[in-house]
Design a protein around this motif. Structure first.
Motif, PDB file in Angstrom:
ATOM      1  N   ALA A  88       9.050   6.881  -6.215  1.00  0.00           N
ATOM      2  CA  ALA A  88       7.652   6.546  -6.474  1.00  0.00           C
ATOM      3  C   ALA A  88       7.172   5.421  -5.564  1.00  0.00           C
ATOM      4  CB  ALA A  88       7.467   6.168  -7.939  1.00  0.00           C
ATOM      5  N   THR A  89       7.968   4.380  -5.455  1.00  0.00           N
ATOM      6  CA  THR A  89       7.683   3.240  -4.555  1.00  0.00           C
ATOM      7  C   THR A  89       8.948   3.006  -3.733  1.00  0.00           C
ATOM      8  OG1 THR A  89       8.271   1.738  -6.371  1.00  0.00           O
ATOM      9  CG2 THR A  89       5.930   2.121  -5.986  1.00  0.00           C
ATOM     10  N   PRO A  90       9.185   3.805  -2.713  1.00  0.00           N
ATOM     11  CA  PRO A  90      10.473   3.810  -2.008  1.00  0.00           C
ATOM     12  C   PRO A  90      10.745   2.516  -1.255  1.00  0.00           C
ATOM     13  CG  PRO A  90       8.874   5.216  -0.905  1.00  0.00           C
ATOM     14  CD  PRO A  90       8.250   4.817  -2.198  1.00  0.00           C
ATOM     15  N   PRO A  91      12.011   2.296  -0.881  1.00  0.00           N
ATOM     16  CA  PRO A  91      12.401   1.048  -0.213  1.00  0.00           C
ATOM     17  C   PRO A  91      11.540   0.641   0.985  1.00  0.00           C
ATOM     18  CG  PRO A  91      14.367   2.206  -0.917  1.00  0.00           C
ATOM     19  CD  PRO A  91      13.202   3.120  -1.220  1.00  0.00           C
TER      20      PRO A  91
ATOM     21  N   ARG B  70       0.867  -1.190   0.000  1.00  0.00           N
ATOM     22  CA  ARG B  70       0.000   0.000   0.000  1.00  0.00           C
ATOM     23  C   ARG B  70       0.894   1.227   0.000  1.00  0.00           C
ATOM     24  NH1 ARG B  70      -1.708  -1.619   6.157  1.00  0.00           N
ATOM     25  NH2 ARG B  70       0.435  -1.780   6.904  1.00  0.00           N
ATOM     26  N   PHE B  71       0.315   2.353  -0.362  1.00  0.00           N
ATOM     27  CA  PHE B  71       1.044   3.611  -0.351  1.00  0.00           C
ATOM     28  C   PHE B  71       0.796   4.364   0.948  1.00  0.00           C
ATOM     29  CE2 PHE B  71       0.958   2.639  -4.841  1.00  0.00           C
ATOM     30  CZ  PHE B  71       2.196   3.080  -5.283  1.00  0.00           C
ATOM     31  N   SER B  72       1.777   5.168   1.324  1.00  0.00           N
ATOM     32  CA  SER B  72       1.600   6.074   2.455  1.00  0.00           C
ATOM     33  C   SER B  72       0.596   7.156   2.062  1.00  0.00           C
ATOM     34  CB  SER B  72       2.942   6.727   2.804  1.00  0.00           C
ATOM     35  OG  SER B  72       3.372   7.544   1.716  1.00  0.00           O
ATOM     36  N   GLU B  73       0.127   7.912   3.039  1.00  0.00           N
ATOM     37  CA  GLU B  73      -0.809   9.004   2.719  1.00  0.00           C
ATOM     38  C   GLU B  73      -0.195  10.022   1.765  1.00  0.00           C
ATOM     39  OE1 GLU B  73      -4.038   9.414   3.020  1.00  0.00           O
ATOM     40  OE2 GLU B  73      -3.977   7.352   3.743  1.00  0.00           O
ATOM     41  N   PRO B  74       1.077  10.436   1.948  1.00  0.00           N
ATOM     42  CA  PRO B  74       1.674  11.321   0.929  1.00  0.00           C
ATOM     43  C   PRO B  74       1.715  10.670  -0.454  1.00  0.00           C
ATOM     44  CG  PRO B  74       2.954  11.399   2.956  1.00  0.00           C
ATOM     45  CD  PRO B  74       1.956  10.285   3.120  1.00  0.00           C
ATOM     46  N   GLY B  75       1.967   9.369  -0.504  1.00  0.00           N
ATOM     47  CA  GLY B  75       1.970   8.679  -1.785  1.00  0.00           C
ATOM     48  C   GLY B  75       0.594   8.658  -2.422  1.00  0.00           C
ATOM     49  N   ARG B  76      -0.422   8.419  -1.608  1.00  0.00           N
ATOM     50  CA  ARG B  76      -1.798   8.439  -2.120  1.00  0.00           C
ATOM     51  C   ARG B  76      -2.156   9.827  -2.638  1.00  0.00           C
ATOM     52  NH1 ARG B  76      -4.402   3.731  -0.220  1.00  0.00           N
ATOM     53  NH2 ARG B  76      -3.353   2.758   1.549  1.00  0.00           N
ATOM     54  N   ASP B  77      -1.769  10.857  -1.888  1.00  0.00           N
ATOM     55  CA  ASP B  77      -2.047  12.228  -2.309  1.00  0.00           C
ATOM     56  C   ASP B  77      -1.360  12.552  -3.628  1.00  0.00           C
ATOM     57  OD1 ASP B  77      -3.653  12.710  -0.123  1.00  0.00           O
ATOM     58  OD2 ASP B  77      -2.074  13.678   1.054  1.00  0.00           O
TER      59      ASP B  77
END
Length: 280
Positions: free
Chosen positions: A222-225, A129-136
């Protein structure tokens, strides 16, 4: 429709199934390569010939990209469509799926929803899943693409794919990748961004019963470690490899490291790659 093409030393076949266009090269166990959201199937051109030494390599355009007809709906519906395509080529449960970015999420959903099709997974730039900053970030790109067009976010897209130093050192490749991104269907891009923003696969991953190689570039923004580490911790039979000096598109940025990581994972030998992946 099937077309055989000979490009110098490389012979490939182009074909379509249910509106999905693909090309194949080589012979052996079926290995599918799924491209990222911000790129296209040409991003595998650097590694496909080596992989074809040991595998039948199948490189489709995902729905809505290149010559493939779009699929309306969610990531799950895209995965179901691609599962049908995989079954048409490899119905015996021996498919190996290699996805990069968006293609990795599609491959992972196929393994979750259609486990009988998939023998093993190779994921480059993915996560539970993505973090909230990633989702934003995905919601913002979807809105900007819809209202202003993809040209308005092309710089953002390239920054998510490639580190600044790599961009500066490879201007011709950057021009080619920018052009590929601008050919993306805006509606397909928006739907994919919103699907990724809503995605959470964490509850499904512990049930995956197959080998998984999780690769991630140490510079992947984009999809960090941390996303890769979380995914690898949730899948029972997963190996995590960090690719040094690499961002979101390892097949283009570090093809030798990718080939070496795959050779270690699958127990195959391809050409003479250099460098070494770091096992975390």
């Amino acid at each position: 429709m099937t077309t055989k093409i000979n490009d110098g030393e490389t012979s490939r076949t182009e074909f379509s199934h249910d509106g999905i266009m693909a090309r194949t090269l080589g012979a052996g166990p079926p290995l599918f390569l799924f491209h990222s959201l911000l790129s296209d199937s040409a991003s595998f051109d650097t590694i496909a010939p080596q992989l074809a030494e040991q595998f039948k390599v199948i490189i489709p355009d995902l729905p809505g990209f290149g010559g493939s007809v779009a699929t309306a709906g969610s990531l799950e519906e895209v995965a179901d469509r691609m599962a049908s395509f995989v079954h048409s080529v490899a119905p015996n449960g021996d498919a190996i799926l290699f996805g990069n970015g968006y293609g990795a999420f599609v491959a992972l959903q196929i393994a979750i929803r259609h486990p009988a099709l998939v023998a093993s997974l190779i994921l480059a730039g993915s996560g539970a899943r993505f973090s909230e900053p990633g989702r934003d970030a995905f919601r913002g790109m979807a809105a900007a693409g819809r209202s202003k067009g993809l040209a308005a976010i092309a710089d953002t897209a390239m920054a998510r794919l490639f580190a600044p130093e790599f961009q500066a050192a490879h201007p011709d490749l950057m021009a080619d990748r920018r052009a590929a991104f601008l050919r993306t269907d805006v509606a397909v891009f928006e739907a994919a961004c919103l699907s990724l923003a809503a995605l959470d696969q964490s509850a499904q991953l512990p049930a995956l019963d197959l080998p998984v190689l999780m690769m991630v570039g140490e510079q992947d923004a984009a999809t960090p470690p941390p996303m890769a580490r979380e995914l690898a911790s949730l899948v029972p039979n997963a190996v995590l490899q960090i690719l040094p000096g690499c961002a979101h598109v390892p097949p283009l940025q570090a093809p030798d490291l990718v080939i070496e990581a795959i050779s270690l994972f699958l127990g195959k030998t391809f050409g003479k790659p250099s460098g070494a992946a770091h096992i975390a």
